[in-house]
Design a protein around this motif. Sequence first.
Motif, PDB file in Angstrom:
ATOM      1  N   UNK C 170       0.703  -1.233  -0.013  1.00 25.07           N
ATOM      2  CA  UNK C 170       0.064  -0.109   0.043  1.00 25.07           C
ATOM      3  C   UNK C 170       0.848   1.149  -0.057  1.00 25.07           C
ATOM      4  N   UNK C 171       1.841   1.511   0.750  1.00 24.63           N
ATOM      5  CA  UNK C 171       2.698   2.494   0.980  1.00 24.63           C
ATOM      6  C   UNK C 171       3.739   2.659  -0.412  1.00 24.63           C
ATOM      7  N   UNK C 172       4.253   1.658  -0.761  1.00 28.86           N
ATOM      8  CA  UNK C 172       5.398   1.773  -1.825  1.00 28.86           C
ATOM      9  C   UNK C 172       4.838   1.709  -3.282  1.00 28.86           C
ATOM     10  N   UNK C 173       3.818   0.681  -3.441  1.00 30.88           N
ATOM     11  CA  UNK C 173       3.178   0.644  -4.581  1.00 30.88           C
ATOM     12  C   UNK C 173       3.900  -0.138  -5.584  1.00 30.88           C
ATOM     13  N   UNK C 174       3.323  -0.518  -6.626  1.00 29.68           N
ATOM     14  CA  UNK C 174       3.786  -0.933  -8.080  1.00 29.68           C
ATOM     15  C   UNK C 174       5.337  -0.091  -8.425  1.00 29.68           C
ATOM     16  N   UNK C 175       5.025   1.093  -8.380  1.00 25.20           N
ATOM     17  CA  UNK C 175       6.031   2.214  -9.028  1.00 25.20           C
ATOM     18  C   UNK C 175       7.286   1.768  -8.309  1.00 25.20           C
ATOM     19  N   UNK C 176       7.439   1.288  -7.077  1.00 29.39           N
ATOM     20  CA  UNK C 176       8.955   1.305  -6.750  1.00 29.39           C
ATOM     21  C   UNK C 176       9.113  -0.276  -6.450  1.00 29.39           C
ATOM     22  N   UNK C 177       8.484  -1.146  -7.312  1.00 30.58           N
ATOM     23  CA  UNK C 177       8.796  -2.145  -7.372  1.00 30.58           C
ATOM     24  C   UNK C 177       8.045  -3.299  -6.663  1.00 30.58           C
ATOM     25  N   UNK C 178       7.299  -2.766  -5.559  1.00 26.50           N
ATOM     26  CA  UNK C 178       6.563  -3.934  -4.919  1.00 26.50           C
ATOM     27  C   UNK C 178       4.994  -3.960  -5.677  1.00 26.50           C
ATOM     28  N   UNK C 179       5.210  -4.808  -6.733  1.00 25.15           N
ATOM     29  CA  UNK C 179       4.168  -4.827  -7.799  1.00 25.15           C
ATOM     30  C   UNK C 179       3.004  -5.746  -7.490  1.00 25.15           C
ATOM     31  N   UNK C 180       3.060  -6.693  -6.393  1.00 21.65           N
ATOM     32  CA  UNK C 180       1.897  -7.290  -5.754  1.00 21.65           C
ATOM     33  C   UNK C 180       1.898  -7.725  -4.301  1.00 21.65           C
ATOM     34  N   UNK C 181       1.235  -8.088  -3.742  1.00 20.32           N
ATOM     35  CA  UNK C 181       1.235  -8.421  -2.216  1.00 20.32           C
ATOM     36  C   UNK C 181       2.136  -9.716  -2.131  1.00 20.32           C
ATOM     37  N   UNK C 182       2.034 -10.811  -2.931  1.00 21.29           N
ATOM     38  CA  UNK C 182       2.926 -11.898  -3.083  1.00 21.29           C
ATOM     39  C   UNK C 182       4.458 -11.354  -2.882  1.00 21.29           C
ATOM     40  N   UNK C 183       4.674 -10.572  -3.914  1.00 22.55           N
ATOM     41  CA  UNK C 183       6.004  -9.906  -4.138  1.00 22.55           C
ATOM     42  C   UNK C 183       6.418  -9.263  -2.975  1.00 22.55           C
ATOM     43  N   UNK C 184       5.521  -8.266  -2.263  1.00 20.03           N
ATOM     44  CA  UNK C 184       6.082  -7.596  -1.141  1.00 20.03           C
ATOM     45  C   UNK C 184       6.107  -8.529   0.291  1.00 20.03           C
ATOM     46  N   UNK C 185       5.510  -9.609   0.191  1.00 13.80           N
ATOM     47  CA  UNK C 185       5.890 -10.617   1.151  1.00 13.80           C
ATOM     48  C   UNK C 185       7.290 -11.229   0.901  1.00 13.80           C
ATOM     49  N   UNK C 186       7.513 -11.441  -0.301  1.00 11.05           N
ATOM     50  CA  UNK C 186       9.034 -11.953  -0.633  1.00 11.05           C
ATOM     51  C   UNK C 186       9.924 -10.949  -0.232  1.00 11.05           C
ATOM     52  N   UNK C 187       9.780  -9.775  -0.245  1.00 13.08           N
ATOM     53  CA  UNK C 187      10.692  -8.989   0.074  1.00 13.08           C
ATOM     54  C   UNK C 187      10.696  -8.651   1.512  1.00 13.08           C
ATOM     55  N   UNK C 188       9.488  -8.730   2.319  1.00 14.74           N
ATOM     56  CA  UNK C 188       9.632  -8.746   3.797  1.00 14.74           C
ATOM     57  C   UNK C 188      10.469  -9.684   4.405  1.00 14.74           C
ATOM     58  N   UNK C 189      10.298 -11.202   3.617  1.00 14.38           N
ATOM     59  CA  UNK C 189      11.108 -12.272   4.193  1.00 14.38           C
ATOM     60  C   UNK C 189      12.640 -12.024   3.919  1.00 14.38           C
ATOM     61  N   UNK C 190      12.830 -11.377   2.639  1.00 14.89           N
ATOM     62  CA  UNK C 190      14.187 -10.997   2.214  1.00 14.89           C
ATOM     63  C   UNK C 190      14.636  -9.989   3.595  1.00 14.89           C
ATOM     64  N   UNK C 191      14.038  -9.037   3.885  1.00 20.69           N
ATOM     65  CA  UNK C 191      14.304  -8.125   4.863  1.00 20.69           C
ATOM     66  C   UNK C 191      14.501  -8.596   6.257  1.00 20.69           C
ATOM     67  N   UNK C 192      13.537  -9.107   6.757  1.00 21.84           N
ATOM     68  CA  UNK C 192      13.644  -9.579   7.939  1.00 21.84           C
ATOM     69  C   UNK C 192      14.494 -11.045   8.469  1.00 21.84           C
TER      70      UNK C 192
END
Lengths: 270, 270, 270, 270
Positions: C170-192
């Motif tokens: 919701x915050x970053x959105x597809x424009x910054x690479x967070x193109x869908x919720x599953x991809x954002x979850x992938x990013x979160x796992x990469x981060x935590x």
Amino acid sequence: MTSQALKEKLHLIIFGTDTPAGKNFDIFLIVAIILSVVLLMAESMETVVREYYLAFRVLEWIFTLMFTLEYAVRIWCSPKPWQYIRSFYGIVDLLSILPSYISLLVPGANYLLIVRLLRFLRVFRVLKLVRYLSEANTLIRSMMMARRKISVFFLVVLVLATIFGSVMYVVEGPANGFSSIPKSIYWTIVTITTVGYGDIAPQTPLGQLIAAFAMLIGYSIIAVPTGIFTAELAQEIQRNRNSIECIQCHKIGHDSDADHCKYCGSSLYP
Amino acid sequence: MTSQALKEKLHLIIFGTDTPAGKNFDIFLIVAIILSVVLLMAESMETVVREYYLAFRVLEWIFTLMFTLEYAVRIWCSPKPWQYIRSFYGIVDLLSILPSYISLLVPGANYLLIVRLLRFLRVFRVLKLVRYLSEANTLIRSMMMARRKISVFFLVVLVLATIFGSVMYVVEGPANGFSSIPKSIYWTIVTITTVGYGDIAPQTPLGQLIAAFAMLIGYSIIAVPTGIFTAELAQEIQRNRNSIECIQCHKIGHDSDADHCKYCGSSLYP
Amino acid sequence: MTSQALKEKLHLIIFGTDTPAGKNFDIFLIVAIILSVVLLMAESMETVVREYYLAFRVLEWIFTLMFTLEYAVRIWCSPKPWQYIRSFYGIVDLLSILPSYISLLVPGANYLLIVRLLRFLRVFRVLKLVRYLSEANTLIRSMMMARRKISVFFLVVLVLATIFGSVMYVVEGPANGFSSIPKSIYWTIVTITTVGYGDIAPQTPLGQLIAAFAMLIGYSIIAVPTGIFTAELAQEIQRNRNSIECIQCHKIGHDSDADHCKYCGSSLYP
Amino acid sequence: MTSQALKEKLHLIIFGTDTPAGKNFDIFLIVAIILSVVLLMAESMETVVREYYLAFRVLEWIFTLMFTLEYAVRIWCSPKPWQYIRSFYGIVDLLSILPSYISLLVPGANYLLIVRLLRFLRVFRVLKLVRYLSEANTLIRSMMMARRKISVFFLVVLVLATIFGSVMYVVEGPANGFSSIPKSIYWTIVTITTVGYGDIAPQTPLGQLIAAFAMLIGYSIIAVPTGIFTAELAQEIQRNRNSIECIQCHKIGHDSDADHCKYCGSSLYP
């Protein structure tokens, strides 16, 4: 009012936290510290500053002059001025005003004003967060116990990083970003601490093999400081438990949050 | 059937898990929660949504209206409505329908419906995963014991990050991506937590030296929360073992998965 | 030689490790496994394969046919064929030949032959590395004891990752690479997990604030599995020490590498 | 002075640290080692070297010849030359001069001179940092105790990395940077050690799912070496505490930094 009486009264207000005036002074100080740090952060943001440049400079100097005055008064009203000046808080108080004056000669130095943040640690004393201080003491004592083991560990890490860095410099070379031994050592530290920016990464198969080896070493030796600290902390906690003795039945081993003896039920802190 | 009898019957079905109807209701609810979360994830994928936009909106509103109805019934059939509304599950139940209505005003807010996932935690209660709950309790109790030490640790990390961030802002400057102090603090947190995205990385030798120093600090202090938590957990496990007493020989120290006394063999839970 | 006698002799050679023939067979098998895995790795390197394509295919099929024959003989000479087929090694043996046959239909499937590596675990049995097996057992038993706590932990991590991922979408959105919720979850796992590739990184100040928060959470909860495992392992080691009893003085608490009783000096393993 | 007397005198100076001459020699040596390492680092920086190429080469050869002479004298004045040559320091001393001679044939080999850094470890002996040595011994002994468990762990990590690497090679393929199985294994190690350069990152949804799984595994099993080491270290520290006995009251359990018995107050080291 004589000068001596004024001195004593000021000392009570500025250094003490028990009188209403002393408490109000400290709370005012903490708010001023936070405001000046926020100001500094805002000042670093180009878009914000461009329009209000003058306002920012004026505000920063108001805070600096205020803290300078406070520092002068603290020295003046201390019974032993030198003791204050050389204490931890005395040095922090000086460091949190100096950069402003230095910035008159060296532009940009004013960002070092951020050390003002350390003054914020007074909050513990003011808000009577003694429980937190006692927890902090447990942590610090464990670190003190562990400091020699941690020093040995860091020396080993630095020697390892230097040797791995030099080998990578020979293997990968300037063409792949490993442009000098110090830079290769920087890369090795980035790797064995598992930070891994990726601005420099090995390109040759041999370099990647050595890098994989370095990662596995870093991944394992992260266990060492954790192990050292955990083992010391466990002992420190045990020692704390044993340091509280029930005045009724003289038994020890109470939890740090216990208020009553778990054996006879009498109050531990009457 | 009187209104009171209906209330009681609904309460048994909706809040209880012991009757077949209550169990079926809960299982139906969990399936609906999972479906609505999956729907939400699919909705965020552009390629999927473009063709079935209407179907997605209709389904989402069906789930929202269903959960709204359920929420209303839960309030209505509670003996103490306010207690339910202010409980953890009551708040989660409200939060999991609100975003749909907000999205009528603020587009995109419906993605916050993901908090519905928290409703999923009911699964523990429904499936009688009590053993897991007791394990979770051990973990939570250890965290509670460690919370003050962890708070002190986080305050130190934040002060460290602010100071390192400001120093890096002065050393590297906006030209190398450190465009403001808040952004430099973000970089410092990325570094000392060893995440290391690499979107911002120090370019000057001095900056790399300071960064290496920050990494080594981060690499060491990762030991601190681990040490704190391990030490508390070890005590908690020990305490758990000692909390089970054999009713025959009155000896303690049984493993958490033991069913019989390891000294005299009699059943621990008759 | 009767069929039954042949069966028994083959069983001794193939399954046993005590006779010279049995030992030689196992060593030959281990060498064949390593060679076939190396072959597979080499096959994946384009530059190597282009010239020797035929040789690679022939060699791979020789290994596959050899292992197929071995698998058939193992089934044939087992007293209880079904028990072998359903055992861990039986399944691994089957999985290490199947992909070759599947690759006739699905090109590329032959790379799954890498599961042959699991056959390599036989090396422990053959080389009588019993001490290592006993160490492995201590580790596995500690993991078994910790498995419920670890499961609870992973469920919490996944729920956290889903919620953080959705908020970031919701915050970053597809424009910054967070193109869908599953991809954002992938990013979160990469981060935590503090991996931090940097292929997707938050660009907005709010996104960076939330990311910093996620990192600090990840950095702290890494303590949880470590703490769980350490606490369980410490108990397991203690239990191991207490499981060895001196037959002379009946005292316990000997180190796992001790050969003599540390109290009376008599041999612990006569 | 006879040759034998000279030999003995040189032995006292070079190997001993108790006479003023021996101490001065060792301090001179350590300074020379540090200077030669700094020289080597400077030599790798292109901008520095271009102008002073000759000076660098001359200085490096001065150090090399000096260390060669020292090595020859050490062999000559040793009572048992072979014992010295095969000792840890003997091998390091040889390795720290060899690369210079090799670099006459293979350019660039001289950077391997960095192993001279290992000679620096003598500093512990010279500066009588015995306390640090005893701490190092505790660490090393814990590692020795843990070595079999760590070996089992590393074997599991390597098997895991190979299998994950092969699966990712099949799933992602050369088009996304996973150009061969060895390179995919390198990527897997970068991922499960949580380094995460980001030079190779999965692009397909299935690849990202598998990667997330690998990260969570890596994030959990980092607990294993930490747990192993912590558990062994805690026992080692306990054992150390119990190894110091008060000669007055014969009680044990004193801290490693205690000078007096905590029970009766008499000196522990009279």
